[in-house]
Design an enzyme around this catalytic site. Structure first.
Site, mmCIF file in Angstrom:
data_model
loop_
_atom_site.group_PDB
_atom_site.id
_atom_site.type_symbol
_atom_site.label_atom_id
_atom_site.label_comp_id
_atom_site.label_asym_id
_atom_site.label_seq_id
_atom_site.Cartn_x
_atom_site.Cartn_y
_atom_site.Cartn_z
ATOM 1 N N GLU A 45 21.671 -21.990 10.282
ATOM 2 C CA GLU A 45 21.824 -20.618 10.767
ATOM 3 C C GLU A 45 22.051 -20.584 12.272
ATOM 4 O O GLU A 45 22.849 -19.792 12.769
ATOM 5 C CB GLU A 45 20.600 -19.774 10.388
ATOM 6 C CG GLU A 45 20.508 -19.440 8.913
ATOM 7 C CD GLU A 45 21.652 -18.563 8.429
ATOM 8 O OE1 GLU A 45 22.290 -17.891 9.261
ATOM 9 O OE2 GLU A 45 21.914 -18.554 7.211
ATOM 10 N N TYR A 128 17.542 -11.897 13.369
ATOM 11 C CA TYR A 128 18.439 -12.281 12.278
ATOM 12 C C TYR A 128 18.033 -13.629 11.681
ATOM 13 O O TYR A 128 17.926 -13.776 10.456
ATOM 14 C CB TYR A 128 19.897 -12.355 12.740
ATOM 15 C CG TYR A 128 20.733 -13.090 11.715
ATOM 16 C CD1 TYR A 128 21.108 -12.462 10.530
ATOM 17 C CD2 TYR A 128 21.063 -14.438 11.883
ATOM 18 C CE1 TYR A 128 21.806 -13.152 9.550
ATOM 19 C CE2 TYR A 128 21.756 -15.128 10.903
ATOM 20 C CZ TYR A 128 22.120 -14.483 9.737
ATOM 21 O OH TYR A 128 22.799 -15.174 8.760
ATOM 22 N N ASP A 146 24.316 -10.253 8.883
ATOM 23 C CA ASP A 146 25.220 -10.893 9.842
ATOM 24 C C ASP A 146 26.538 -10.124 9.852
ATOM 25 O O ASP A 146 26.652 -9.037 9.274
ATOM 26 C CB ASP A 146 25.420 -12.377 9.511
ATOM 27 C CG ASP A 146 26.156 -12.603 8.186
ATOM 28 O OD1 ASP A 146 26.442 -11.613 7.462
ATOM 29 O OD2 ASP A 146 26.457 -13.773 7.869
#
Length: 348
Positions: A45, A128, A146
């Site tokens: 990520e 996030y 996202d």
């Protein structure tokens, strides 16, 4: 829109079409009880922020081979990690990566917290990423939003408000679809839909498993969503990069730990400013005595500004530099690799 029907259709599509990625546990394995490795999920990520899957994947595999656990990464030298990151861009991510790894190793004995709140407490790990790791690695019902998910929401609901102002509304719409059931698969299903079907340009609406729910498609122009506010032109700066050679070696410096490209190896440069440098100014700012000669210039774009680097080259010696063989220059950040290659080639 019927949310439960939409969820059922999208999860069924994901079960049959999930991308096979090196950090992912596929739906069938997940259903059989296999859990994703939090370290792999987190590492992927961080790398995928501002980077495509094809570009990030080789870096991910190299990192994993060199530092197979978060504790291994925590014990790495800063310079080694920064060099391994070179080419991925947005180098603050590499510094945050190390800070987070060291916190997990020191505070949590090398085990990632398994809640969104616990993950948010780690340095360099934003909302996030905490949501993504929470959902994908620990099956927490977090809201993972996202750019792909924003685009899917904007089209499903035909949100007229432009980005970036629409972000809170898109996040609210996405949150309304999160459930306790299969939250990790749901997050990845939305990501895959945006990446492979609901693409920014030329969306493949005929292949979309939830097209019957899409308000933008019903309106006839799904590719015009999400709406976007016109970006202001980026300012332009000028600088000088110095290609100082000593036989087969090139002089490098390490940039200050804070700021743009902090901690990275780089060519020596002048200040980057709004006005172009005169030849006399460029030579005066050089890291060593000449004779210096111009060997062209390169252009580079950063997130917030664009840059022209004039290139000067000389053969000589200097103190307070790091001498590197030419063959090792690939570890430089892209702007300096571009400048080094141009500076070394143009004189030949």
């Amino acid at each position: 829109m019927a949310p439960e029907t939409l969820r059922t259709q999208l999860l069924a599509w994901y079960d049959a079409n999930a991308r096979d990625l090196p950090w992912r546990v596929l739906p069938a394995d997940h259903a059989a009880g296999v859990r994703a490795d939090p370290y792999r999920v987190w590492l992927s990520e961080v790398m995928l922020q501002q980077t495509t899957v094809p570009h990030a994947t080789p870096y991910f595999l190299k990192f994993l081979a060199r530092w197979p656990t978060v504790s291994d990464l925590a014990a790495a030298e800063d310079a080694d990690v920064m060099a391994a990151w070179a080419g991925l861009g947005y180098y603050a991510r590499a510094r945050n990566l190390l800070a987070c790894a060291r916190a997990v190793a020191k505070r949590h004995d090398g085990v990632f917290p398994d809640t969104e709140e616990g993950l948010r407490g780690l340095p360099g790990l934003g909302p996030y990423t905490a949501a993504a790791v929470g959902a994908i690695a620990f099956d927490r019902p977090t809201n993972v939003v996202d750019g792909n998910v924003e685009r899917v929401m904007a089209r499903l609901f035909a949100v007229e408000q432009p980005l970036p102002e629409a972000k809170p509304e898109l996040k609210r719409l996405a949150e309304a679809l999160v459930r306790e059931d299969r939250p990790g698969d749901w997050a990845q299903a939305l990501m895959d839909l945006g990446a492979t079907v609901c693409r920014p340009k030329q969306p493949l609406c005929d292949r979309c498993p939830v097209s019957s729910h899409c308000a933008a498609l019903a309106a006839g122009a799904p590719e015009t969503f999400p709406r976007k506010t016109k970006k202001a032109d980026r300012p332009h700066r000028y600088g000088v990069a110095y290609v100082l050679t000593r036989g087969d070696q090139v002089a490098l410096v390490r940039r200050p730990p804070k700021g743009l490209l902090g901690g990275m190896l780089a060519l020596p440069t002048s200040e980057w400013r709004q006005a172009r440098w005169s030849e006399a100014e460029a030579v005066e700012a050089a890291p060593a005595e000449g004779p210096w000669r111009g060997v062209g210039e390169v252009e580079h774009g950063f997130t917030h500004f664009t840059l022209t680097l004039q290139l000067l080259r000389a053969e000589g010696d200097a103190s307070d530099v790091i001498w590197s063989p030419r063959r090792d220059l690939d570890a430089l950040p892209s702007v300096f690799l571009k400048a080094a290659r141009a500076g070394l080639t143009n004189l030949l």
